[in-house]
Design a protein around this motif. Structure first.
Motif, mmCIF file in Angstrom:
data_model
loop_
_atom_site.group_PDB
_atom_site.id
_atom_site.type_symbol
_atom_site.label_atom_id
_atom_site.label_comp_id
_atom_site.label_asym_id
_atom_site.label_seq_id
_atom_site.Cartn_x
_atom_site.Cartn_y
_atom_site.Cartn_z
ATOM 1 N N PHE A 55 -21.647 -23.071 -30.803
ATOM 2 C CA PHE A 55 -23.086 -23.242 -30.985
ATOM 3 C C PHE A 55 -23.878 -22.206 -30.200
ATOM 4 C CE2 PHE A 55 -22.014 -27.130 -32.984
ATOM 5 C CZ PHE A 55 -23.153 -27.653 -33.581
ATOM 6 N N PHE A 90 -30.562 -25.678 -30.503
ATOM 7 C CA PHE A 90 -29.158 -25.746 -30.894
ATOM 8 C C PHE A 90 -28.265 -24.916 -29.976
ATOM 9 C CE2 PHE A 90 -29.859 -28.177 -34.596
ATOM 10 C CZ PHE A 90 -28.626 -28.478 -35.149
ATOM 11 N N VAL A 91 -28.788 -23.818 -29.422
ATOM 12 C CA VAL A 91 -27.976 -22.941 -28.578
ATOM 13 C C VAL A 91 -27.371 -23.712 -27.415
ATOM 14 C CG1 VAL A 91 -28.111 -21.018 -26.949
ATOM 15 C CG2 VAL A 91 -29.124 -20.792 -29.220
ATOM 16 N N ALA A 138 -33.611 -23.091 -33.358
ATOM 17 C CA ALA A 138 -32.404 -22.384 -32.935
ATOM 18 C C ALA A 138 -32.204 -22.496 -31.434
ATOM 19 C CB ALA A 138 -32.497 -20.914 -33.351
ATOM 20 N N GLY A 171 -24.972 -27.848 -28.328
ATOM 21 C CA GLY A 171 -23.737 -27.994 -29.104
ATOM 22 C C GLY A 171 -22.917 -29.206 -28.694
ATOM 23 N N TYR A 223 -25.312 -19.562 -32.241
ATOM 24 C CA TYR A 223 -26.197 -19.976 -33.329
ATOM 25 C C TYR A 223 -27.476 -19.151 -33.344
ATOM 26 C CZ TYR A 223 -28.281 -23.291 -36.629
ATOM 27 O OH TYR A 223 -28.855 -23.864 -37.747
#
Length: 490
Positions: free
Chosen positions: A284, A310-311, A307, A314, A287
Motif C-alpha cells: 500500500f 491509503f499510503v 491516496a 494498508g 499506492y
C-alpha cells in the motif's frame, strides 16, 4: 473418469454447509468479475484505435508487444497474492483402483479453469478480431493470440510452483521491482528486448512453439512435483516441526495489553495468511505513486487526500478489518478468561496505530513530490490513527465470520472473514477523509483542508477512552452471538 470427478466436485461444492451462507459473497464476486470482463472487452475493442490515434507513427501491435512484459509480470504478482489454487482431497482416491496420473491431470486441469486465465482472453480476443478486420495477416494474428494464451497458462503453472517455494517468489518479486525501477529512471529499458522477443513471435508464426513448449514443460514439472508425494504414506504422515519459544519480553512495557500484543505478533509470524496480509499492507505504500506521478490528479486534491490515507492505512485496512476474526479459533477461550474486554480492544487499536506510524516513517521518500504531498500524507496518517482505527474496530463487532489460520489459502482471494457488512463499514473510512479535506479546501484553501484532516485525527486520539468505552459496549452486547458464529464449522 473426468466426468465422475466433475460430478463429485460439484456435489462437494453444492452440499457444503457454507454454500448458502456465502451466496451474497459469491454474487458480489461475480459482479466484480463481470465488471472486469466488461472493461477488458471494451479496452480490447477500442485499444487498437486508441493506440493508433495516440501514436500515429507506430504499429499498434508493436506497441502492445513492447508492453506485454509488464502485463505478464503483473500477472505473476497478482496470481501469487489473489489466485486461489484448487484443492482436491486425494486420500479417498489412493485406496481405490484409480490411476494416479488421471487424478493429477484432473487437479492440474482445475488450475486452468481460473478467472485469471480467462481475463486476458477478453482483452486479446477482441483486439485480435480488430487486427483481422484491419487487414493484418491471419496466420500471424492467430499465432500471436495463441502464444499469449500459452504464456498465460505457463504463468498459471508457474504460480503453482511459486506457492510451494516462497523463496523463489521473493527473488522473482525483487527482480520485477528492480526492472521496474530501472525502466522508470531510464537506466535500462526492459521493454526493448522484451518487445523484440514478442514482435519476433508475431513476425514468425512458427515461433508460437516457444510458449507452447514452455507451457508443456511447466505442466510436466508440476506433474512430477505432485506425483513425487502422491502416496498414502506421504499423505497421512505427520508433519514434524521444530518449535521455538518466542517470549517478546520487550512488549511487557505495555502492561495489561502485552499478552494480547504478543498473541498477535506470534500469529503473524507463524501463519501464512497473516504474513501475506502484512506483506500486502506494505505494498500500500506504493499506492501514492498512482496519483502523485500523474498530472491529471494534481488538480483533483480530493483524490490526493484519498491516496494519502491509503499510503499509511494498508495494515489498518487489510489486517484491521478482520478483527476479531483472526482470533476465531480460540475466541471462546479468550472470552472465558478473567480479563477486561477493553484491554483486548485496546491492544488491537494500539497495533493498528503502531502500523500506521511505521508506514508514515516509510513514506518519507514522498517528500520528493513536494512538502504539500508529504504534509497531506501526515494528515492522512493522523486521521487513520484517530478515526479510521476506531471505525475499523467498530466494524469488527459486526463481523462474525471466522478465519481458519491453518487453512492454506491466499490472503486476499480467501473470503474467510469477509462479509458484505464490511463494504458498508469501508465507506466512512474511504469517504470520510475526502469530505473532511475537500469541504474546507473548497470553501477556504488547501492548507485549511489539511489542518481539518489532521485535527480530526488528533481529536480522535484525544478522545480515545470515549471511543473505546463505546466500542467495548458494542462488543459485549454482541459477545455471545460472535462466540456462537465462530463455533460453526463450514
Amino acid at each position: 473418469m473426468f466426468k465422475r470427478f466433475v460430478s463429485l466436485e460439484w456435489k462437494q461444492f453444492s452440499r457444503s454447509s457454507y454454500f448458502q451462507k456465502g451466496i451474497a459473497i459469491k454474487i458480489l464476486l461475480a459482479l466484480g468479475a463481470l465488471y472486469f470482463i466488461g472493461m477488458a472487452i471494451f479496452m480490447g475493442s477500442v485499444g487498437f484505435y486508441g493506440i493508433q490515434k495516440a501514436m500515429p507513427n507506430n504499429d499498434p501491435v508493436e506497441v502492445v508487444n513492447n508492453f506485454l512484459i509488464y502485463w505478464f509480470l503483473a500477472d505473476v504478482m497478482l496470481r501469487f497474492f489473489m489466485q486461489q489454487l484448487p484443492v482436491l482431497n486425494i486420500k479417498p482416491y489412493m485406496v481405490i483402483p484409480v490411476n494416479r496420473s488421471t487424478v493429477i491431470h484432473f487437479l492440474l486441469g482445475k488450475t486452468s479453469i481460473s478467472f485469471f486465465n480467462f481475463l486476458p482472453l477478453f482483452f486479446f480476443l477482441p483486439f485480435s478480431v480488430v487486427l483481422l478486420v484491419e487487414g493484418y495477416s491471419v496466420i500471424r494474428v492467430v499465432a500471436w493470440f495463441f502464444s499469449i494464451l500459452f504464456f498465460t497458462l505457463s504463468i498459471n503453472y508457474l504460480n503453482f510452483l511459486l506457492n510451494k517455494i516462497n523463496k523463489v517468489f521473493y527473488v522473482l518479486a525483487v527482480i520485477i521491482i528492480g526492472l521496474g525501477l530501472l525502466q522508470f529512471y531510464g537506466i535500462y529499458a526492459i521493454t526493448e528486448p522484451a518487445g523484440y522477443f514478442f514482435n519476433s513471435i508475431y513476425n514468425k508464426p512458427y515461433a508460437v512453439l516457444i510458449p507452447l513448449l514452455l507451457m508443456v514443460m511447466l505442466y510436466r514439472v508440476n506433474f512430477k512435483f505432485i506425483r513425487k508425494d502422491f502416496y498414502l504414506d506421504g499423505a497421512i504422515a505427520k508433519e514434524t516441526k521444530e518449535v521455538h519459544t518466542q517470549e517478546f519480553t520487550w512488549l511487557n512495557r505495555f502492561g495489561k495489553i502485552a499478552p494480547f500484543l504478543k498473541n498477535d505478533v506470534r500469529m503473524i509470524i507463524r501463519n501464512k495468511r497473516p504474513k501475506q496480509v502484512l506483506l500486502m499492507s506494505f505494498m500500500f505504500l506504493f499506492y501514492g505513486l498512482i496519483f502523485y506521478t500523474q498530472k491529471a490528479y494534481q488538480d483533483m486534491p480530493a483524490f490526493l487526500a484519498f491516496a494519502s490515507m491509503f499510503v499509511t492505512g494498508g495494515f489498518l485496512m487489510s489486517f484491521g478489518q478482520l478483527v476479531p476474526s483472526w482470533d476465531s479459533e480460540y475466541y471462546k477461550l479468550l472470552m472465558s478468561q478473567n480479563i477486561p474486554y477493553r484491554e483486548y480492544l485496546k491492544s488491537k487499536w494500539l497495533l493498528m496505530v503502531f502500523a500506521v506510524g511505521v508506514s508514515f516513517i516509510l513514506s518519507t521518500p514522498y517528500i520528493y513530490f513536494g512538502w504539500d504531498i508529504f504534509v497531506m500524507i501526515a494528515a492522512g496518517a493522523l486521521f487513520n490513527m484517530g478515526l479510521n482505527s476506531f471505525i475499523t474496530l467498530y466494524g469488527g463487532a459486526l463481523n462474525r465470520v471466522p478465519v481458519e489460520l491453518n487453512v492454506k489459502a491466499k490472503a486476499f482471494s480467501n473470503t474467510q472473514g469477509f462479509n458484505p457488512t464490511q463494504l458498508l463499514i469501508a465507506l466512512p473510512k474511504i469517504l470520510g477523509p475526502i469530505l473532511i479535506f475537500y469541504i474546507p479546501y473548497k470553501l477556504i484553501n488547501f492548507e485549511t483542508g489539511i489542518i481539518c484532516l489532521a485535527v480530526s485525527g488528533i481529536l480522535g486520539i484525544v478522545f480515545t477512552n470515549f471511543f473505546l468505552n463505546h466500542i467495548e459496549k458494542v462488543y459485549q452486547k454482541q459477545k455471545y452471538k460472535t462466540i456462537a458464529a465462530f463455533g460453526e464449522k463450514k
